[in-house]
Design a protein around this motif. Structure first.
Motif, PDB file in Angstrom:
ATOM      1  N   ARG A 139     -16.575  17.971  -1.507  1.00 25.67           N
ATOM      2  CA  ARG A 139     -16.255  17.281  -0.243  1.00 25.67           C
ATOM      3  C   ARG A 139     -17.166  16.075  -0.021  1.00 25.67           C
ATOM      4  N   VAL A 140     -18.475  16.280  -0.188  1.00 28.53           N
ATOM      5  CA  VAL A 140     -19.432  15.202   0.087  1.00 28.53           C
ATOM      6  C   VAL A 140     -19.229  14.039  -0.894  1.00 28.53           C
ATOM      7  N   LEU A 141     -19.129  14.358  -2.180  1.00 24.55           N
ATOM      8  CA  LEU A 141     -18.996  13.273  -3.169  1.00 24.55           C
ATOM      9  C   LEU A 141     -17.625  12.604  -3.085  1.00 24.55           C
ATOM     10  N   PHE A 142     -16.597  13.385  -2.737  1.00 23.90           N
ATOM     11  CA  PHE A 142     -15.283  12.790  -2.522  1.00 23.90           C
ATOM     12  C   PHE A 142     -15.352  11.785  -1.371  1.00 23.90           C
ATOM     13  N   ALA A 143     -16.018  12.177  -0.291  1.00 25.04           N
ATOM     14  CA  ALA A 143     -16.109  11.290   0.886  1.00 25.04           C
ATOM     15  C   ALA A 143     -16.849   9.998   0.512  1.00 25.04           C
ATOM     16  N   VAL A 144     -17.890  10.117  -0.290  1.00 23.49           N
ATOM     17  CA  VAL A 144     -18.649   8.922  -0.693  1.00 23.49           C
ATOM     18  C   VAL A 144     -17.763   7.989  -1.533  1.00 23.49           C
ATOM     19  N   ALA A 145     -17.049   8.572  -2.503  1.00 22.85           N
ATOM     20  CA  ALA A 145     -16.187   7.750  -3.374  1.00 22.85           C
ATOM     21  C   ALA A 145     -15.055   7.115  -2.565  1.00 22.85           C
ATOM     22  N   ALA A 146     -14.462   7.899  -1.671  1.00 22.89           N
ATOM     23  CA  ALA A 146     -13.354   7.380  -0.862  1.00 22.89           C
ATOM     24  C   ALA A 146     -13.839   6.271   0.072  1.00 22.89           C
ATOM     25  N   LEU A 147     -15.054   6.419   0.577  1.00 26.29           N
ATOM     26  CA  LEU A 147     -15.611   5.384   1.450  1.00 26.29           C
ATOM     27  C   LEU A 147     -15.885   4.099   0.650  1.00 26.29           C
ATOM     28  N   ALA A 148     -16.386   4.261  -0.569  1.00 26.69           N
ATOM     29  CA  ALA A 148     -16.614   3.090  -1.436  1.00 26.69           C
ATOM     30  C   ALA A 148     -15.294   2.367  -1.697  1.00 26.69           C
ATOM     31  N   ASN A 149     -14.235   3.134  -1.915  1.00 26.20           N
ATOM     32  CA  ASN A 149     -12.916   2.542  -2.154  1.00 26.20           C
ATOM     33  C   ASN A 149     -12.421   1.802  -0.914  1.00 26.20           C
ATOM     34  N   LEU A 150     -12.638   2.412   0.252  1.00 20.97           N
ATOM     35  CA  LEU A 150     -12.211   1.774   1.503  1.00 20.97           C
ATOM     36  C   LEU A 150     -12.987   0.460   1.719  1.00 20.97           C
ATOM     37  N   ILE A 151     -14.277   0.502   1.451  1.00 20.77           N
ATOM     38  CA  ILE A 151     -15.096  -0.715   1.615  1.00 20.77           C
ATOM     39  C   ILE A 151     -14.615  -1.805   0.645  1.00 20.77           C
ATOM     40  N   ASP A 152     -14.211  -1.379  -0.544  1.00 24.14           N
ATOM     41  CA  ASP A 152     -13.688  -2.323  -1.533  1.00 24.14           C
ATOM     42  C   ASP A 152     -12.367  -2.950  -1.053  1.00 24.14           C
ATOM     43  N   LEU A 153     -11.563  -2.159  -0.362  1.00 24.24           N
ATOM     44  CA  LEU A 153     -10.271  -2.659   0.142  1.00 24.24           C
ATOM     45  C   LEU A 153     -10.424  -3.528   1.398  1.00 24.24           C
ATOM     46  N   TRP A 154     -11.486  -3.282   2.156  1.00 26.94           N
ATOM     47  CA  TRP A 154     -11.669  -3.905   3.477  1.00 26.94           C
ATOM     48  C   TRP A 154     -11.443  -5.420   3.504  1.00 26.94           C
ATOM     49  N   PRO A 155     -12.067  -6.208   2.596  1.00 28.19           N
ATOM     50  CA  PRO A 155     -11.883  -7.667   2.704  1.00 28.19           C
ATOM     51  C   PRO A 155     -10.442  -8.122   2.484  1.00 28.19           C
ATOM     52  N   ARG A 156      -9.635  -7.301   1.854  1.00 25.13           N
ATOM     53  CA  ARG A 156      -8.257  -7.691   1.542  1.00 25.13           C
ATOM     54  C   ARG A 156      -7.241  -6.845   2.315  1.00 25.13           C
ATOM     55  N   ARG A 157      -7.704  -6.262   3.436  1.00 20.18           N
ATOM     56  CA  ARG A 157      -6.815  -5.340   4.164  1.00 20.18           C
ATOM     57  C   ARG A 157      -5.581  -6.041   4.711  1.00 20.18           C
ATOM     58  N   PHE A 158      -5.720  -7.302   5.162  1.00 18.95           N
ATOM     59  CA  PHE A 158      -4.540  -8.003   5.698  1.00 18.95           C
ATOM     60  C   PHE A 158      -3.611  -8.438   4.566  1.00 18.95           C
ATOM     61  N   SER A 159      -4.195  -8.781   3.416  1.00 16.20           N
ATOM     62  CA  SER A 159      -3.367  -9.199   2.276  1.00 16.20           C
ATOM     63  C   SER A 159      -2.531  -8.046   1.737  1.00 16.20           C
ATOM     64  N   TYR A 160      -3.103  -6.835   1.729  1.00 20.84           N
ATOM     65  CA  TYR A 160      -2.398  -5.692   1.128  1.00 20.84           C
ATOM     66  C   TYR A 160      -1.598  -4.866   2.140  1.00 20.84           C
ATOM     67  N   MET A 161      -2.078  -4.794   3.387  1.00 19.11           N
ATOM     68  CA  MET A 161      -1.427  -3.894   4.351  1.00 19.11           C
ATOM     69  C   MET A 161      -0.817  -4.623   5.550  1.00 19.11           C
ATOM     70  N   GLY A 162      -1.180  -5.861   5.766  1.00 16.48           N
ATOM     71  CA  GLY A 162      -0.773  -6.562   6.973  1.00 16.48           C
ATOM     72  C   GLY A 162       0.657  -7.101   6.903  1.00 16.48           C
ATOM     73  N   ALA A 163       1.210  -7.393   8.087  1.00 15.93           N
ATOM     74  CA  ALA A 163       2.583  -7.900   8.175  1.00 15.93           C
ATOM     75  C   ALA A 163       2.727  -9.250   7.478  1.00 15.93           C
ATOM     76  N   ALA A 164       1.653 -10.049   7.486  1.00 16.85           N
ATOM     77  CA  ALA A 164       1.734 -11.382   6.876  1.00 16.85           C
ATOM     78  C   ALA A 164       1.132 -11.392   5.472  1.00 16.85           C
ATOM     79  N   GLY A 165       0.933 -10.218   4.901  1.00 13.00           N
ATOM     80  CA  GLY A 165       0.267 -10.122   3.604  1.00 13.00           C
ATOM     81  C   GLY A 165       1.197 -10.296   2.414  1.00 13.00           C
ATOM     82  N   MET A 166       0.731  -9.851   1.255  1.00 11.72           N
ATOM     83  CA  MET A 166       1.457 -10.104   0.007  1.00 11.72           C
ATOM     84  C   MET A 166       2.394  -8.966  -0.384  1.00 11.72           C
ATOM     85  N   VAL A 167       2.348  -7.866   0.382  1.00 15.05           N
ATOM     86  CA  VAL A 167       3.224  -6.730   0.064  1.00 15.05           C
ATOM     87  C   VAL A 167       4.236  -6.579   1.197  1.00 15.05           C
TER      88      VAL A 167
END
Lengths: 178, 311
Positions: B21-49
């Motif tokens: 649980r603890v190590l999963f949370a750390v890895a998942a948080l690292a992944n979220l932080i990696d996605l953060w700068p591109r959150r509008f590009s990947y998930m937003g209405a005006a993004g690329m998807v």
């Protein structure tokens, strides 16, 4: 009384749950059966479960070598009057390509995988929308242009130290609505 | 049937669940932080998807995502923030079940919204998010356990969650080897040399492995051998720590040499599912070692115990 009742149900419930666990294990591995295999239909009954739980998966990362030493992508824009310009591919904002692995994967999938054709259509419409907002008019023709450095064979690299050769690919042209 | 029930419902150390649980949370948080700068590009209405493309491509499938409903920039940011808080809570073990539910919803949501940017590590996180959610929470090492201590927290719990996690790791490595073995470059041992000068390398202009292709061949074959053997090494008590050392070494090497640090982080939590009570006790004791003499004594004791167990 309650204790003996729950004890009596304990084994059947655990047995039922164990069958579910076995089903989960089967769902995890049958997705790996190759499409061409006559056993592939075994994966069909598990598809809904995989979709619902997010268990769908493929483990094909780096099953062969990467082909590029460097990869960039941008938009070639040609106005109705023939004037050309370059724009970045990142939306929103038509920003420059960020050289992030995920973004690169997105463009490679959009441009080369037919499954992603609906996404490409939507992407182009949005890029056109941004161009229209930026220039005040539509009607442009846009081309997604990849500028890659294709790796040479190892023996060729060893001969002269040159790692790659430039390679450009252009998508089909897309016409923005007026 | 009795054997099957014993396999899934036999006793397991709750600390193994806590470590996953603890190590999963750390890895998942690292992944979220990696996605953060591109959150509008990947998930937003005006993004690329584009959502309309997504609906077309996934028609008839049972995919769900909070991002189908939340498309504004503010909304996307809020979802990221809630997911980040849930992952921190999951790691700490605070309101663990709720945090695990949100973590699962987060992984399903971003995966089902941003298909075109997904990689293998997203599948690892998604499948383990489900398994962490349905597993005992490892309350023994948690804020919940500290706030409301219960003597039962340290008692054995059912092993089913760990069994499913072990199986997932086995399938992952088995299939990756299955797919790599027929490839001409894996067979010729040239993969590491090509990879080292590719766009995925942290130093793509370094020709060391190209000029010393024999090193690439050894490294390539060792990588394949490691991936083929890790699940088996982890399964047997006697070779478990060797399996961990091989796996951590492999993923550390990938993390250091390739621009795939998040992938390496995501590969570590599944290993914890193989740990048994004796392994965790030994690791804790190892953590308390202060002198080389202590360390030597611990290792000698562990070695003789392992030999006795396997004899």
């Amino acid at each position: 009384m309650t204790g003996s009742l729950s004890a009596a149900w304990s084994t059947p419930l655990k047995g039922a749950a164990s069958l579910l666990f076995l089903g989960h294990m089967a769902a995890t591995c049958v997705q790996g059966i190759p499409e061409q295999s006559s056993l592939r239909p075994l994966s069909v009954p598990f598809r809904r479960y995989e979709e619902l739980t997010g268990l769908w998966q493929t483990w094909d990362m780096f099953t062969t070598i990467p082909y590029f030493h460097d990869y960039r992508v941008d938009l070639d824009v040609t106005d109705a009057d023939g004037k050309t310009s370059h724009e970045g591919v990142l939306l929103p904002g038509l920003r420059d390509f960020d050289q992030v692995v995920r973004t690169e994967t997105l463009f490679v999938r959009y441009l080369y995988d037919a499954e992603f054709a609906p996404y490409l259509k939507g992407y182009v419409e949005r890029a056109c929308g941004e161009l229209r907002a930026k220039t005040g008019h539509g009607g442009q023709q846009i081309v997604i242009r990849e500028s890659a450095q294709r790796m040479r064979w190892l023996n060729q690299i060893r001969e002269d130290g040159k790692i790659s050769i430039p390679e450009e690919h252009s998508s089909q042209p897309f016409r923005c609505a007026e | 049937m009795k054997k099957i029930i014993a396999f899934f419902w036999g006793p397991a150390d709750p600390r193994a669940y806590a470590l996953v649980r603890v190590l999963f949370a750390v890895a998942a948080l690292a992944n979220l932080i990696d996605l953060w700068p591109r959150r509008f590009s990947y998930m937003g209405a005006a993004g690329m998807v584009p959502l309309e493309g997504l609906r077309h491509a996934n028609a008839g499938k049972l995919y769900g995502s909070v991002f189908y409903l939340v498309t504004s920039d503010v909304g996307v940011t809020a979802v990221f923030a809630v997911a980040a808080l849930a992952l921190v809570a999951l790691g700490l073990g605070y309101k663990t079940r709720l945090a695990a539910a949100i973590a699962l919803a987060w992984h399903l949501s971003y995966s089902h919204r941003a298909f075109p940017v997904l990689h293998g590590w997203d599948a690892i996180l998604r499948s383990y998010a489900l398994l962490v959610f349905i597993s005992p929470s490892g309350r023994v090492w948690s804020v919940d356990g500290l706030l409301r201590p219960d003597p039962e927290d340290a008692a054995d719990v059912p092993a089913y969650g760990l069994r499913l996690m072990q199986w997932q790791l086995f399938v992952l490595y088995f299939l990756t080897v299955w797919l790599k073995v027929p490839d001409a470059f894996w067979r010729s041992g040239q993969v590491l040399a090509y990879f080292s000068v590719s766009q995925y390398s942290r130093s793509p202009n370094d020709l060391f492995l190209v000029r010393h292709e024999w090193l690439s061949a050894i490294g390539t074959y060792l990588s394949l051998a490691a991936e083929a053997s890790i699940p088996w090494l982890l399964w047997a008590r006697r070779t478990r720590f060797l399996g961990m050392a091989v796996g951590f070494g492999l993923h550390l090497m990938i993390g250091v040499t390739a621009r795939l640090g998040v992938f390496s982080m995501c590969m570590i939590p599944p290993y914890m599912a193989y740990l048994e009570r004796g392994d965790i006790d030994w690791l804790i004791a190892l953590g308390r070692v202060r002198t080389v003499r202590d360390l030597r004594a611990r290792l000698t004791k562990a070695f003789s115990e392992t030999r006795r167990a396997s004899d």
